[in-house]
Every structure is written in C-alpha cells, then in structure tokens.
Design an enzyme around this catalytic site. Sequence first.
Site, PDB file in Angstrom:
ATOM      1  N   SER A  88      38.007  -1.835  65.457  1.00 23.27           N
ATOM      2  CA  SER A  88      39.208  -1.176  66.013  1.00 23.27           C
ATOM      3  C   SER A  88      40.145  -0.618  64.965  1.00 23.27           C
ATOM      4  O   SER A  88      41.210  -0.090  65.308  1.00 23.27           O
ATOM      5  CB  SER A  88      40.018  -2.161  66.858  1.00 23.27           C
ATOM      6  N   THR A 189      43.525  -3.949  66.829  1.00 24.01           N
ATOM      7  CA  THR A 189      44.601  -3.223  66.139  1.00 24.01           C
ATOM      8  C   THR A 189      45.508  -4.213  65.454  1.00 24.01           C
ATOM      9  O   THR A 189      45.952  -5.182  66.070  1.00 24.01           O
ATOM     10  CB  THR A 189      45.451  -2.440  67.161  1.00 24.01           C
ATOM     11  N   THR A 207      45.231   1.454  63.307  1.00 23.32           N
ATOM     12  CA  THR A 207      44.167   1.342  64.311  1.00 23.32           C
ATOM     13  C   THR A 207      43.233   2.559  64.300  1.00 23.32           C
ATOM     14  O   THR A 207      43.613   3.631  63.826  1.00 23.32           O
ATOM     15  CB  THR A 207      44.787   1.237  65.727  1.00 23.32           C
ATOM     16  N   ARG A 217      42.988  12.246  71.233  1.00 27.18           N
ATOM     17  CA  ARG A 217      43.886  11.222  71.784  1.00 27.18           C
ATOM     18  C   ARG A 217      44.592  10.459  70.648  1.00 27.18           C
ATOM     19  O   ARG A 217      43.995  10.046  69.670  1.00 27.18           O
ATOM     20  CB  ARG A 217      43.092  10.245  72.641  1.00 27.18           C
ATOM     21  N   THR A 240      49.780  -4.394  70.432  1.00 29.77           N
ATOM     22  CA  THR A 240      48.354  -4.104  70.470  1.00 29.77           C
ATOM     23  C   THR A 240      47.957  -3.974  71.939  1.00 29.77           C
ATOM     24  O   THR A 240      48.684  -4.433  72.813  1.00 29.77           O
ATOM     25  CB  THR A 240      47.534  -5.220  69.784  1.00 29.77           C
ATOM     26  N   GLY A 241      46.833  -3.336  72.192  1.00 31.77           N
ATOM     27  CA  GLY A 241      46.387  -3.187  73.572  1.00 31.77           C
ATOM     28  C   GLY A 241      46.464  -1.751  74.040  1.00 31.77           C
ATOM     29  O   GLY A 241      46.494  -0.824  73.223  1.00 31.77           O
TER      30      GLY A 241
HETATM   31  N1  ASP Z   1      46.983   0.061  70.744  1.00 31.86           N
HETATM   32  C1  ASP Z   1      45.798   0.730  70.306  1.00 31.86           C
HETATM   33  C2  ASP Z   1      45.765   2.119  70.899  1.00 31.86           C
HETATM   34  O1  ASP Z   1      46.094   2.276  72.059  1.00 31.86           O
HETATM   35  C3  ASP Z   1      44.518   0.065  70.658  1.00 31.86           C
HETATM   36  C4  ASP Z   1      44.399  -1.427  70.582  1.00 31.86           C
HETATM   37  O2  ASP Z   1      45.324  -2.139  70.251  1.00 31.86           O
HETATM   38  O3  ASP Z   1      43.306  -1.907  70.853  1.00 31.86           O
HETATM   39  O4  ASP Z   1      45.342   3.020  70.236  1.00 31.86           O
END
Ligand code: ASP
Length: 327
Positions: A88, A189, A207, A217, A240-241
Amino acid sequence: MITRKDFIKKTSLIAASGLLFPSLLRANKESKPTKRAPNTNKSPLVIATWDNRKATEAAMAKMKETGNSLDAVEAGAWVPEADPNDTSVGYGGFPDRDGMVTLDACIMDKDGNAGSVTFLQHIMHPISVARKVMEKTPHVMLSGDGALQFALAQGFKKENLLTDNAKKAWEEWKVKNNYTPIGEKNHDTIGILAIDDKNNISGACTTSGWAFKMHGRVGDSPIIGAGMYVDNEIGGACATGLGEFVMKTLGSFLIVELMRNGRTPQEAVEEAIHRIVKKYDYKNMQVGYLAINKQGDHGAYSINKGFTYALHQNGENNKIDSDSYIK
Ligand code: ASP
C-alpha cells in the site's frame, strides 16, 4: 413605554448574560484555544498507523540523532516506502487499474509549513519529495508529471516501483476486473506523527492508495487536513482507510480543531468517525484515525475492528489494537 434605546440596552444585557443567545456564548467559549502546558514526560513520542513498529523505531532513532520531529516522521515514512512487501506504500505498492504505481504523500512541520505530492510515479520516497516541495518551492502541492520533473531536478532517481508480486496481483485482478472499494481490509498507508524533546510536533503520510484505483485517482493521504494535519499549538492527526470518506469530512483537520475546542485526542477521533458513519454507507469500509495532543496524549479509533497502530513512547515501542465503532 419602552423606548427603542431601552430595548437595545435590555436585550444587550440579557445577551451578555447568555440568556438570549446561549449557543452563541457557547460557540465563543468553545472557539477559544485552551492554553496547555507541555508535559515533557510524555515526549518524545512517535505514533504511526498499523503495525509500523519498524517505522516508529527508525523515526525515534532519527529523532535522537537530530532532535527534530520533522526528520523523524520523514525517516519513519521511508521504511514502508522502501519495503517491497508493503503493498500500500511506495515500492511494491499495488498499481492502478492501468498497471501504474502512483503515489501520494504529504508532510507538515512545527511552523505550519506543508508540502505534498500527488499522482507521483517512479520515485521511491515521495515523502522526501513532499518535504522538498515544502522547503524549496513557494507551493504546497505538486502533482503528476510536474511533481516528477521537480523530483528529478532535486536529484531523486527514477525507478521502477512495480514489483513482480504487485504485477501478478494486478494481472489476477484484471481477470476478475471488479472495482470493489478498498473495504475493511488491505490498508497499510502510513500516517506518522512525532513530538520531539522541544515539544514540537510534525506529521507525515504516504501511500500508493486504493489498489487498482482508476488512473488519476488521488486519495486523502496527500491532502493537508484530510490524510494528515498538524498544528503545533494543539496537536496532530492522521488517517488511513477509504480516502474518499476522509476527504469528504476533512478528518485530520476536524480532529485537531476538536482538540482545540477542548476534546481529548480520543474524543476527537471518535467524533471524526461518527461524522462518517452518520452520513455514509460505512458497513464494510474502514477508516482509522490517530491523534496526539501537545501534552503527549494520544487517541485511536476506526469504523471497523482490526485497526492497529504503533506507539513509541517512554522507551517502549508497542503495537496496540484500536477501539472501533463496530465492536
Ligand atoms: N487512505 C488511502 C487512500 O485512500 C488508502 C489506505 O489507507 O489504505 O488512498
């Protein structure tokens, strides 16, 4: 008879006592920054999303060397950025749906300076390019080809970041070709926050984003105030997320502002998650927040179970399970 003058005099007296506009008075009270005395017992500290203990270790070592939380968060971010097994972040990160690894990162220092890169390709350490944007340009954010051009001019090396493992995963994904959002699993991330001996706070976030995302994106991680935010008077936060949720609620900025208005780091991260679950279809999605305040207290909260973080404080470097909205 009550004259207009009497009326104004009376209502302004009532208003001053808070009877007429109690919410105004409350809002005023809440927006006043609370004075906080730094608690040096709890710093230095480094905190990072997920079990990034190697990153918090490297960050703490750097902080001992230079005494500077900015150097620390950058050094911490380098660890997953260079790790081919971290799918990631940086090198080894899963590509977008066209097979290209595109990276997002941001950094903030104690003085409120900020630097960010989005949609950057071919550079192993986007966090260091973000730092250069902050230190060497009048801008905050550089994107795509422009960010790459700047990085090369600053002496960064162009590299292939798509590992065999990530390429294989992408080829398998292409067969199924399903555009399921990142969901509650598969996040790594790194958001990382540090307080140094002088009680100065810095933060970083880096990330490769949503695996197999649409080409172009950009997520929350490079957005100052979404993926990460620091105000050295108050504290810092990182995320994160699912970045789309974090961007739509400007999570990290929100958390720091909630702390400014008197919330503890834990109360602030919980409120930021509540803002997401109130509005969006969150059930199979994950967002995790971390926050620290100037006294060295921290908070962690996520939508779903399974969010962990690394905390290096008082000579110990621990992996900790976060509390979550869905138990
Ligand atoms: N926050 C990150 C994103 O949306 C991805 C992640 O944390 O897994 O790019």
